[in-house]
Design an enzyme around this catalytic site. Structure first.
Site: not given
Ligand code: THU
Length: 130
Positions: A41, A43, A52, A54, A85, A88
């Site tokens: 991920n 940000e 994300c 994925e 999520c 994803c």
């Molecule tokens: N996140 C992912 O990378 N993949 C997911 O399927 C769920 C959430 C990340 C997004 C964000 O950077 C952090 O987790 C918190 O939500």
């Protein structure tokens, strides 16, 4: 799940850029070619614009020319392994058949395995488009 796939997801998690959530995620995808693609991920200060793990792994896969996912591993922190999520799940569904297994693991060895059909039942996909 193979150690190779889990290790790739674990290594990707170490590269996460997540100073806002402090929730690092690593994802690894095995494609039909046998190649493994990983992502973390990423940000940024405009919080909703992060990506994300994925999504990063899928982008690497497509860039390399693979379009069929056969297995997925996602590694998160926390007491409970984090499953993909909603967004994803749809991103994976584009390239993964309903029987493809998605393994979610945390740092302490707890894991659970779900199929794409479990994660996104009665899903919408390319077949629905004319
Ligand atoms: N996140 C992912 O990378 N993949 C997911 O399927 C769920 C959430 C990340 C997004 C964000 O950077 C952090 O987790 C918190 O939500």
């Amino acid at each position: 799940m193979s150690d190779e796939l889990l290790d790739a997801a674990r290594a990707a998690k170490e590269r996460a850029h997540c100073p806002y959530s402090n929730y690092p995620v690593g994802a690894a995808i095995r494609a039909a070619s046998g190649q493994i693609y990983a992502g973390c991920n990423v940000e940024n200060a405009a919080y909703p614009e992060g990506t994300c793990a994925e999504a990063g792994a899928i982008a690497a896969m497509v860039l390399a020319g693979d379009h069929e996912i056969v297995e997925v591993a996602v590694v998160t922190g926390g007491a409970t392994p984090g499953t993909p999520c909603g967004g994803c799940r749809q991103r994976l569904r584009e390239f993964a058949a309903p029987d493809v297994l998605v393994h979610a693991a945390n740092g302490t060895g707890t894991s659970l395995t779900l199929s794409m059909a479990d994660l996104l039942p009665d899903s919408f996909g390319p077949e629905q488009l004319p």
